[in-house]
Design an enzyme around this catalytic site. Structure first.
Site, PDB file in Angstrom:
ATOM      1  CD  GLU A   1     147.526   9.000 -56.710  1.00 48.33           C
ATOM      2  OE1 GLU A   1     147.955   8.214 -55.852  1.00 48.33           O
ATOM      3  OE2 GLU A   1     147.050  10.116 -56.413  1.00 48.33           O
TER       4      GLU A   1
ATOM      5  N   GLY B   1     143.549  16.116 -52.622  1.00 50.17           N
ATOM      6  CA  GLY B   1     142.890  17.373 -52.991  1.00 50.17           C
ATOM      7  C   GLY B   1     143.712  18.554 -52.515  1.00 50.17           C
TER       8      GLY B   1
ATOM      9  CG  ASP C   1     145.316  13.005 -78.238  1.00 46.51           C
ATOM     10  OD1 ASP C   1     145.909  11.923 -78.120  1.00 46.51           O
ATOM     11  OD2 ASP C   1     145.649  14.045 -77.645  1.00 46.51           O
TER      12      ASP C   1
END
Ligand code: XMP
Length: 516
Positions: A174, A55, A230
């Site tokens: 990640e 964060g 998309d």
């Protein structure tokens, strides 16, 4: 699917990447904002592990996000990443120090103690590259914890308390730049949390089609097509759920790539039996954008015009209640924070942050949990032709955000022509599928050149080509000198209005893929 991982989000730009990595291991995952975690949620037997995300805040800030101690009392394994690690360390009595020097980017770590978290990733006496992005770090480790990895700049790059099954890493496993990052997450999910892994895209497709049916009922949906992956996959998905109650709309904004309109009509007429309405609105877009050079304003104007057109079209139909858009997760996370208002706005993606506050149509965004590569997998499940699935992404606001500064038709034409030459050469060279996205940008300044015996004073075209897995981070593609020179020559020779070509070598971060 009787196992899940809870990701507690503290507002990191890459939290969703953790979720998708976990899905890649076949485990369902849920992102929960840090201030919405309850005992009830965790007492569910399906929860096999918790990940505390990174964060933007410092644990020392007054209103920095925190979690209650009950989270540590459930005997559920926990992995803290960056901010998450610092929070664990602070809550267990360690000390966090702030430093003015951010450690940002690639760094090397080494193993200090064997750990199930780092198994088959780090071995003694061999350094491994990881991706760091922090200014705070642990200076005193809590008593019950031990150091398992360190770097030159960060003594406690990874820590553990094996008895309590608490783990923490200062770097980001990640992101793709952390070598073995996937393995670290997999070690946590499979070996430490004991998940078996049965979740997959077929399952997701079934679930999402059921969700659309439930949400839409007997109402009609209009879906804006842009020619990109998309919106094409969104249309195919909604078509599978509600069939003839879907109407697709292609708005020709005048800001599209070469031949875009033609290709879309072909695809939808040849491959799908979906109703398609083409609306020509180029003059309208050019007049609304005239003299506007602020990128955020441009995005918002375009978003607003799109909605106006869709709403007008919807009113002319019967019973249209929903507007479907191919919004992806990175669009959402970079536009605004949906979670705890802790992350920072990077840009307003036109189909998220550019929407007006009041809208008559309800939004249907079935891909908003997914990343681009997952959308391609879903497209395959839905039998969308490969040629469409492999197209490079194209932003909703189109060429308007690649023509820096104010938009006018003349310069859009110059840009479109240069872009089509660049893409044609890339395809001829067999490189198109190796590159995530390649395009041209036109700078709003003129430079002096000499062509033949004459002085020229024309625009600069920037070539951009990047590799990426999911659009969240990107590296520049390294063309050969000979190829890039050929592109520059062909563009300058064939596109009046351009007399100089540059190649952008900025990665993301610190740049973004697009320029605006
Ligand atoms: P950035 O420039 O944010 O781009 O690094 C990440 C990916 O998102 C695409 N992009 C958009 N897509 N609407 C979209 O549908 C938008 O407003 C938008 N802006 C950027 C960009 O092309 C890249 O693939």
């Amino acid at each position: 699917m009787n196992e899940s991982i809870i990701i507690i989000d503290f507002g990191s730009q890459v939290t969703k990447l953790i979720a998708r990595r976990i899905r890649e291991f076949g485990v369902f995952s849920q992102i929960i904002p840090f201030n919405q975690v309850t005992r009830n949620l965790l007492s569910n037997n399906f929860v096999k592990g918790i990940i505390l995300s990174g964060g933007p805040k410092s644990v020392h800030e007054k209103n920095s996000p925190k979690i209650d101690d009950f989270i540590y009392e459930q005997e559920i394994p926990i992995l803290g990443i960056c901010y998450g690690l610092q929070l664990i360390a602070k809550q267990f009595g360690g000390k966090i120090t702030s430093s003015k020097d951010r450690e940002f980017g690639k760094t090397q770590i080494k193993l200090n103690k064997k750990s199930p978290l780092l198994e088959n990733v780090l071995i003694p006496n061999k350094k491994v590259q990881v991706w760091m992005s922090h200014s705070d770090k642990i200076s005193i480790i809590p008593n019950s914890f031990e150091k398992i990895a360190s770097s030159d700049n960060c003594e406690f790059a990874a820590i553990q308390n094996q008895k309590k099954k608490l783990y923490g890493v200062q770097f980001h496993p990640e992101v793709v730049h952390t070598i073995g990052g996937k393995k670290i997450l997999k070690n946590f999910i499979r070996n430490i949390c004991g998940c078996s892994g049965k979740w997959n895209m077929k399952f997701f497709k079934k679930k999402i089609i059921e969700d659309i049916k439930m949400q839409v009922g007997k109402d009609k949906v209009i879906c804006g097509l842009s020619g990109g992956v998309d919106s094409t996959v969104t249309a195919a998905l909604i078509n599978s759920a509600i069939g003839k109650n879907l109407i697709c709309v292609f708005v020709d904004t005048g800001l599209m790539r070469e031949n875009e309109g033609k290709e879309i009509k072909n695809l939808f007429q040849k491959n799908f039996n979906i109703k398609l309405k083409v609306i020509n609105s180029a003059n309208n877009f050019f007049s609304k954008l005239k003299g506007k050079s602020d990128p955020e304003k441009k995005r918002k104007i375009i978003g607003k015009e799109f909605i106006k057109i869709f709403e007008k079209f919807a009113l002319e139909q019967n019973n249209v209640k929903f507007l479907a858009q191919g919004t992806l997760y990175p669009d959402v996370i970079e536009s605004l924070s949906k979670v705890g208002k802790t992350s920072v706005t990077i840009k307003s993606h036109h189909n998220v942050g550019g929407l007006p506050k009041k809208m008559r149509l309800k939004l249907l965004e079935p891909l908003s949990e997914l990343f681009k590569d997952e959308v391609r997998l879903l497209g395959k499940e839905l039998n969308v032709p490969e040629a469409f699935l492999n197209r490079h992404p194209f932003p909703g606001p189109g060429l308007a955000i690649r023509l820096l500064g104010s938009v006018n038709e003349k310069n859009i034409k110059i840009l479109r022509k240069a872009d089509s030459i660049f893409i044609k050469l890339i395809k001829e060279e067999g490189l198109y599928e190796k590159i995530w996205q390649a395009f041209c940008v036109l700078l709003p300044v003129n430079t002096v050149g000499v062509m033949g015996d004459n002085r020229t004073y024309e625009k600069i075209c920037v070539l951009r080509a990047v590799t990426s897995i999911d659009g969240m981070t990107a590296e520049t593609y390294k063309f050969s000198d000979e190829f890039i020179k050929r592109c520059a020559n062909e563009i300058i020779n064939r596109v009046p209005g351009i007399n100089r070509v540059c190649y952008d070598i900025t990665s993301k971060p610190p740049g973004t893929i697009e320029f605006e």
